[in-house]
Design an enzyme around this catalytic site. Structure first.
Site, mmCIF file in Angstrom:
data_model
loop_
_atom_site.group_PDB
_atom_site.id
_atom_site.type_symbol
_atom_site.label_atom_id
_atom_site.label_comp_id
_atom_site.label_asym_id
_atom_site.label_seq_id
_atom_site.Cartn_x
_atom_site.Cartn_y
_atom_site.Cartn_z
ATOM 1 N N ASP A 34 3.020 -36.715 25.667
ATOM 2 C CA ASP A 34 4.323 -36.614 26.347
ATOM 3 C C ASP A 34 4.553 -35.234 26.963
ATOM 4 O O ASP A 34 5.626 -34.959 27.489
ATOM 5 C CB ASP A 34 5.463 -36.940 25.374
ATOM 6 C CG ASP A 34 5.501 -35.998 24.176
ATOM 7 O OD1 ASP A 34 4.657 -35.073 24.112
ATOM 8 O OD2 ASP A 34 6.368 -36.182 23.302
ATOM 9 N N GLY A 35 3.565 -34.355 26.869
ATOM 10 C CA GLY A 35 3.693 -33.042 27.506
ATOM 11 C C GLY A 35 4.091 -31.923 26.560
ATOM 12 O O GLY A 35 4.038 -30.746 26.918
ATOM 13 N N GLU A 36 4.503 -32.286 25.326
ATOM 14 C CA GLU A 36 4.887 -31.226 24.386
ATOM 15 C C GLU A 36 3.677 -30.389 24.015
ATOM 16 O O GLU A 36 2.554 -30.901 23.907
ATOM 17 C CB GLU A 36 5.480 -31.844 23.107
ATOM 18 C CG GLU A 36 6.852 -32.425 23.332
ATOM 19 C CD GLU A 36 7.441 -33.025 22.061
ATOM 20 O OE1 GLU A 36 6.790 -32.966 20.992
ATOM 21 O OE2 GLU A 36 8.556 -33.570 22.151
ATOM 22 N N ASP A 158 14.270 2.524 44.189
ATOM 23 C CA ASP A 158 15.711 2.764 44.112
ATOM 24 C C ASP A 158 15.974 3.828 43.059
ATOM 25 O O ASP A 158 15.065 4.218 42.310
ATOM 26 C CB ASP A 158 16.470 1.461 43.782
ATOM 27 C CG ASP A 158 15.932 0.780 42.547
ATOM 28 O OD1 ASP A 158 15.608 1.481 41.569
ATOM 29 O OD2 ASP A 158 15.818 -0.454 42.544
ATOM 30 N N LYS A 181 18.747 3.428 50.321
ATOM 31 C CA LYS A 181 18.995 2.345 51.280
ATOM 32 C C LYS A 181 20.250 2.666 52.080
ATOM 33 O O LYS A 181 21.269 3.029 51.495
ATOM 34 C CB LYS A 181 19.236 1.065 50.480
ATOM 35 C CG LYS A 181 18.573 -0.166 51.048
ATOM 36 C CD LYS A 181 18.961 -1.381 50.243
ATOM 37 C CE LYS A 181 17.834 -1.877 49.361
ATOM 38 N NZ LYS A 181 18.107 -3.105 48.673
ATOM 39 N N ASP A 207 7.080 0.736 40.409
ATOM 40 C CA ASP A 207 8.239 -0.006 39.919
ATOM 41 C C ASP A 207 7.875 -0.710 38.619
ATOM 42 O O ASP A 207 6.685 -0.895 38.322
ATOM 43 C CB ASP A 207 8.666 -1.034 40.978
ATOM 44 C CG ASP A 207 10.153 -1.379 40.892
ATOM 45 O OD1 ASP A 207 10.823 -0.926 39.946
ATOM 46 O OD2 ASP A 207 10.637 -2.113 41.781
#
Ligand code: R5P
Length: 282
Positions: A34-36, A158, A181, A207
């Protein structure tokens, strides 16, 4: 100490194991029809370091299951990338405080946690256990030197990232600044270094996260317009949402580097050293 990881931090976990002489525990991951998600871990012993970046919902579930499978051992958690940390306030009524939700879930059954360059270290207060913030800035400085970078201008995108840029540049005594900016119209912004000039310089924009790459692509275009010789980018967490890596390269960014907090082809420096040091110190 043994080390165990989710599928999302396998390389970093093996580096941690190798660097410290710790055993790497084997885990098999699969899914039910079921994807679990399902996993089965080997013997973790009395003391284990669980390593798992929170990159998406599957990664969170896998980490929760792995921590649960390790119950009974003294668990130290390394969160190389803590996703959901940027929703660190209720900006308007009805919103979740996602950083608090994730920190609360990941505190259960864990003794202490180490988080690498979390967007705002203030979110560490949401953990119910001792939580430590680690910064990869010195490793990025060392790495850039090794690439042969000579006297680059290290730029934060920034003011909020200015301290990070200062820490990267400080390793080699390089110049640093941050971009400011200016809104020219409702559609147009201009960005330029606040104090220094980019003309004729090799610029590295640093960053904590590259997500869509939008900030960096715009900055790079404007910096070339101001006469920069080369623009590269180095971050801690290479999220690269929506094709950001290609977007940056096609925007003229010469090199894009990230760490192994999210395992990518351009992960050229590792968080293993700072995580090991953090564990030794605390
Ligand atoms: C924001 O404050 C972060 O430090 C990064 O600058 C931001 O997440 C980058 O986002 P993007 O790559 O989408 O421009």
């Amino acid at each position: 100490m043994k080390v165990i990881s989710t599928e999302y931090s396998q390389i970093l976990a093996s580096r941690l194991a190798g660097a410290n002489g710790w055993d790497l525990v084997d885990v098999r991951f699969s899914r039910f029809p079921d994807g679990e998600q399902y996993l089965k871990a080997g013997q973790v012993g009395n003391e284990v370091l669980v390593v798992g970046s929170v990159t998406d919902s599957d990664a969170i579930i896998q980490l929760i299951l792995l921590i649960d499978a390790c119950q009974g051992a003294d668990i130290t958690l390394a969160l190389p990338y803590m996703g959901y940390a940027r929703q660190d306030k209720q900006f308007s009524a009805g919103e979740p405080l996602s950083a608090r939700a994730i920190a609360g879930i990941l505190s259960r059954g864990v003794s202490k946690v180490f988080v690498v360059n979390v967007h705002d270290p203030a979110v560490l207060r949401f953990f119910d256990i001792p939580a430590h913030s680690l910064s990869l800035a010195p490793e990025i400085g060392t790495f850039l030197k090794e690439t042969g970078c000579k006297e680059p201008l290290i730029l934060a995108p920034d003011a909020g990232a200015a301290r990070f840029a200062s820490a990267v540049a400080g390793v080699n005594g390089w110049d640093f600044d941050h971009l400011e900016k200016t809104r020219l119209s409702s559609e147009e912004v201009s960005m330029a270094p606040k104090n220094l000039c980019a003309e004729g310089r090799d610029v590295v924009i640093v960053d904590d996260i590259i997500s869509t790459g939008g900030t960096l692509a715009t900055a790079s275009r404007l910096l070339y317009g101001q006469g920069a010789r080369n623009v590269s980018a180095a971050c801690v967490h290479g999220v690269f949402a929506g094709g950001a890596y290609s977007h940056l390269i096609s925007s003229g960014v010469r090199q894009v580097y990230c760490s192994d907090t999210i395992e990518r082809g351009c992960s050229l420096y590792s968080a293993a050293g700072i995580i090991s040091d953090g564990i030794t110190r605390c």
